[in-house]
Design an enzyme around this catalytic site. Structure first.
Site, PDB file in Angstrom:
ATOM      1  N   HIS A  51     155.067  23.813  -0.315  1.00  0.00           N
ATOM      2  CA  HIS A  51     154.019  23.096  -0.644  1.00  0.00           C
ATOM      3  C   HIS A  51     154.756  22.009  -1.346  1.00  0.00           C
ATOM      4  CE1 HIS A  51     151.975  26.285   1.150  1.00  0.00           C
ATOM      5  NE2 HIS A  51     150.814  25.105   0.799  1.00  0.00           N
TER       6      HIS A  51
ATOM      7  N   THR B 126     147.657  30.778   0.900  1.00  0.00           N
ATOM      8  CA  THR B 126     147.596  30.740   2.365  1.00  0.00           C
ATOM      9  C   THR B 126     148.725  32.209   2.959  1.00  0.00           C
ATOM     10  OG1 THR B 126     147.133  28.837   3.012  1.00  0.00           O
ATOM     11  CG2 THR B 126     148.055  29.647   4.163  1.00  0.00           C
TER      12      THR B 126
ATOM     13  N   PHE C  71     141.025  26.119   3.314  1.00  0.00           N
ATOM     14  CA  PHE C  71     139.658  25.528   4.161  1.00  0.00           C
ATOM     15  C   PHE C  71     139.807  24.547   5.890  1.00  0.00           C
ATOM     16  CE2 PHE C  71     137.987  26.239   0.418  1.00  0.00           C
ATOM     17  CZ  PHE C  71     136.462  27.083   0.297  1.00  0.00           C
TER      18      PHE C  71
ATOM     19  N   LYS D 221     151.883  22.070  -6.809  1.00  0.00           N
ATOM     20  CA  LYS D 221     151.206  23.540  -6.802  1.00  0.00           C
ATOM     21  C   LYS D 221     151.830  24.311  -7.558  1.00  0.00           C
ATOM     22  CE  LYS D 221     150.419  26.814  -2.917  1.00  0.00           C
ATOM     23  NZ  LYS D 221     148.952  26.261  -3.777  1.00  0.00           N
TER      24      LYS D 221
ATOM     25  N   THR E 221     143.484  28.681  -5.636  1.00  0.00           N
ATOM     26  CA  THR E 221     144.391  30.254  -5.448  1.00  0.00           C
ATOM     27  C   THR E 221     145.293  31.088  -7.356  1.00  0.00           C
ATOM     28  OG1 THR E 221     145.972  28.645  -5.087  1.00  0.00           O
ATOM     29  CG2 THR E 221     144.369  29.539  -2.471  1.00  0.00           C
TER      30      THR E 221
END
Length: 238
Positions: A135, A146, A103, A139, A77
């Site tokens: 998160h 998302t 996913f 990250k 991303t």
């Protein structure tokens, strides 16, 4: 099916575990220590590549797979400002690409729920809308891919919201996304509609990486042997 794993960190290892369970092999594994193996010749020994790296390397990695003529599933991303470049390249080369910001089967169902709720709330201006995503501290991008997908779905269905921003909103036409980085959270996303009378909130909380890894392998199984550009909606038929 022979899988090339582009990115062999925690996510790559989780994908490998699921792939092996489903009878596949991971014939090529690329990380910072094996970058010399990331060649067209090695890629062409595989049926499909699964790319999970970061926003600064994703475009180059996907391009390399397309140049080698190998279908590529990408979950990286933070790079979608260059989406048109990759889309054009895939179409020019008659390649195969499946991109998803997430996913997980559960998250993709959550996407559909988010769109439906936004449609229902579109005319109810008495409700303020806020989003939050949590998160782990490793990250690299904020807000998460998302969260951006969820925010753009809200914008598409609620005309009074014109843009999202990664801070508290100052104006009524802004949609606030608050990002928090807390270990060991694998991912929580919430959308709240608040009024003086009540709140309506939907939340998705991931407990581990298994859902993401399983979805990535399902996507690879779907994409192998195909041409064109796809999403998880195609994989899940939703």
């Amino acid at each position: 099916m022979k899988i090339a794993l582009i990115g062999y960190g925690k996510m790559g290892k989780a994908i490998e575990e699921i792939a092996l369970q489903r009878g596949h092999t991971t014939d090529l594994k690329i990380d910072i220590n094996t970058i010399d193996s990331f060649t067209a010749a090695n890629l062409q020994q595989c049926d499909v590549a699964i790319e999970f790296t970061g926003p600064h390397s994703a475009v180059e990695n996907i391009s390399k797979c397309l140049d080698a003529g190998i279908p590529v599933v990408s979950g990286s991303t933070g790079w979608l400002e260059q989406w048109q470049i990759i889309k054009d390249k895939c179409e020019t080369l008659n390649g195969a690409l499946l991109y998803a910001s997430n996913f997980s089967v559960g998250v993709n169902l959550f996407f559909e729920l988010n769109k439906k709720l936004a449609q229902l709330m579109s005319n109810h201006e008495e409700y303020a809308i806020t989003m939050e995503e949590i998160h782990h501290t490793q990250k690299k991008d904020a807000p998460s891919g998302t969260a951006i997908t969820l925010a753009e779905q809200v914008l598409e269905n609620i005309p009074r919201k014109k843009k999202w921003l990664n801070e508290a909103a100052k104006y009524p036409n802004e949609l606030s996304i608050i990002s928090k980085r807390i270990d060991p959270a694998p991912g929580t996303h919430s959308i709240k509609y608040s009024s003086e009378i009540d709140d309506i909130e939907i939340i998705h909380t991931a407990h581990n990486r298994t859902g993401f890894a399983t979805g990535a392998v399902l996507a690879a199984e779907f994409l192998a042997g195909k041409k064109g550009i796809y999403t998880m909606k195609d994989v899940l038929n939703i």
